[in-house]
Design an enzyme around this catalytic site. Structure first.
Site, PDB file in Angstrom:
ATOM      1  CG  ASP A 211     -29.868  11.470  -9.099  1.00 39.00           C
ATOM      2  OD1 ASP A 211     -29.178  10.523  -8.690  1.00 39.00           O
ATOM      3  OD2 ASP A 211     -30.995  11.322  -9.592  1.00 39.00           O
ATOM      4  CG  MET A 212     -28.937  17.693  -9.753  1.00 34.23           C
ATOM      5  SD  MET A 212     -30.116  19.009  -9.375  1.00 34.23           S
ATOM      6  CE  MET A 212     -29.160  20.464  -9.793  1.00 34.23           C
TER       7      MET A 212
END
Length: 439
Positions: A211-212
């Site tokens: 995600d990051m």
């Protein structure tokens, strides 16, 4: 509002700000742990004057827009009335008064929250799009088109709009309509297959790294599109997806397979191409070290008083050490298990090779270096006094990049934003609330 081209160029101009030491700008206002001028954005912020309409939730999208907000962009977080970003409920722990999850705090500072029903508030959102530079969304492909908020629809509203779509699998291909979460992308993309102990089950990374990373790819792509717009005067659509990001994170593992057919497996903290390069058990914990060169390995052996190992034909070069990994690691494991991490760190002080203890989370934030650089920031919260966040990890000599305002409570800025930007008066706002279009 100034023209979009001028706003970006203005952010790139050197305004002659005096050079300051690392993290100086990030630390501005930290006196008493909560700055009085927390919301100030000025010409030193590279993205001063850029407005972002953020329709994303969870982690990837909000992380992207937070990084842009730290750089001075005005980020308007559009949330579902009476519910909001799902991450607000991802707890415990929760804040005592606002009842938002601590999880939500991590990727949502420096933003304003407004609540608009995207199904019934299309006209309001179109008016906001008309005066925005960027829109970020992470809905399943096709969802926003049903509400008049797809790229082809919004480019007619604002031809200069940068529209960033963040999805699980992209807009084409057999998986396009699937919802995407970090751990699923890490599974399908092979990251979990190579993470964990050699004889153990697959394991996820301790944070949502896919995600990051997707958020970071998106932030870079948005900056590139804004820069390109200064030449073309046109906006464009950007697509970023979790699965593609995860595959890119395979790095040397992916390259080894694609070019040599080497199938990687789980190796714990060890490295497939460098030895030693892993964590070792000590008397009181674990210590991680790596020797990426023969010179560094010689330094390690000298400090451990086993210089003969560096001259042993089995271990003389990195290729030799990889070939004889088991034998060398058995020797090092035995030696390092006989001392504490603290004592080994004293012995390795000034070493040419990288080394560090495996810290617990409390130990991380009590670390003398983390404290010295002022990485953790305290921000005033509208309901919960102050909250702490990890500030930006990037510093500039001329620019500001800072944590200024706490993550907003749900709908905190609805009236303010619609009043300031769209000229909505009290009567219009009251009617919109009565019709359950806004909160």
């Amino acid at each position: 509002m100034l023209s979009q081209n001028l706003r970006l160029v203005r952010g790139l101009v050197n305004y002659g700000v005096c050079r300051q030491s690392l993290r100086n700008f990030a630390a501005v206002g930290d006196k008493n742990n909560a700055p009085d001028n927390a919301s100030d954005v000025d010409e030193r912020h590279p993205l001063h004057g850029i407005r972002i309409l953020d329709l994303s939730r969870i982690i990837a999208g909000p992380y992207c827009t937070m990084v842009l907000a730290d750089l001075g962009a005005e980020v308007i977080k559009v949330e579902r009335p009476h519910f909001g970003d799902e991450a607000r409920k991802w707890g415990p722990p929760f804040l005592e008064n606002s009842n938002d999850a601590a999880y939500f705090l991590a990727p949502n500072r420096n933003k304003r929250s407004i609540c608009i029903d995207i199904k019934r508030g299309t006209q309001l959102l179109h008016r906001l799009v008309e005066i925005s530079d960027v829109l970020v969304e992470n809905y399943v492909p096709g969802t926003l088109e049903r509400y008049g908020l797809g790229y082809e629809q919004l480019r007619k509203v604002n031809p200069k709009l940068i529209y960033c779509s963040m999805t699980g699998y992209g807009s084409v291909g057999p998986y396009a309509k699937r919802p995407g979460y970090d751990v699923i992308a890490s599974s399908v993309g092979g990251l979990m297959h190579i993470t964990g102990e050699r004889d153990g089950p697959p394991s996820k990374v301790g944070v949502a790294v896919t995600d990051m990373s997707t958020g970071l790819y998106a932030h870079g792509a948005i900056l590139a599109a804004l820069y390109q717009r200064t030449r073309t005067q046109r906006g464009q659509k950007i697509e970023v997806d979790l699965l593609s990001t995860c595959c890119s994170l395979l790095l040397n593992v992916g390259s080894n397979y694609l070019n040599s057919g080497v199938k990687a497996g789980r190796m714990g903290t060890a490295h497939s191409s460098i030895v030693p390069y892993q964590s070792f058990k000590t008397k009181d914990g674990y210590l991680t070290l790596g020797t990426g060169s023969d010179v560094q390995f010689e330094d390690l052996c000298r400090r451990l008083k086993v210089e003969h190992l560096a001259q042993n034909p089995k271990f003389k070069t990195n290729k030799d050490r990889v070939s004889n990994r088991v034998e060398l690691l058995r020797i090092l494991e035995q030696m390092l298990s006989e001392g504490t991490s603290r004592n080994w760190m004293k012995l390795f002080e000034g070493a040419s090779f990288p080394v560090g203890p495996v810290n617990s989370i409390p130990e991380v934030f009590e670390d003398e270096h983390i404290k010295a650089i002022g990485l953790v920031k305290s921000l005033r919260h509208p309901k919960d006094g102050t909250v702490k966040v990890v500030g930006p990890p990037v510093t500039f000599s001329e620019a500001r990049n800072d944590a200024r305002t706490a993550p907003p409570i749900l709908g905190q800025h609805t009236d303010e934003v619609l009043g300031e930007l769209l000229g909505c008066g009290p009567d219009e706002l009251a009617k919109l609330k009565k019709d359950n279009i806004i909160q």
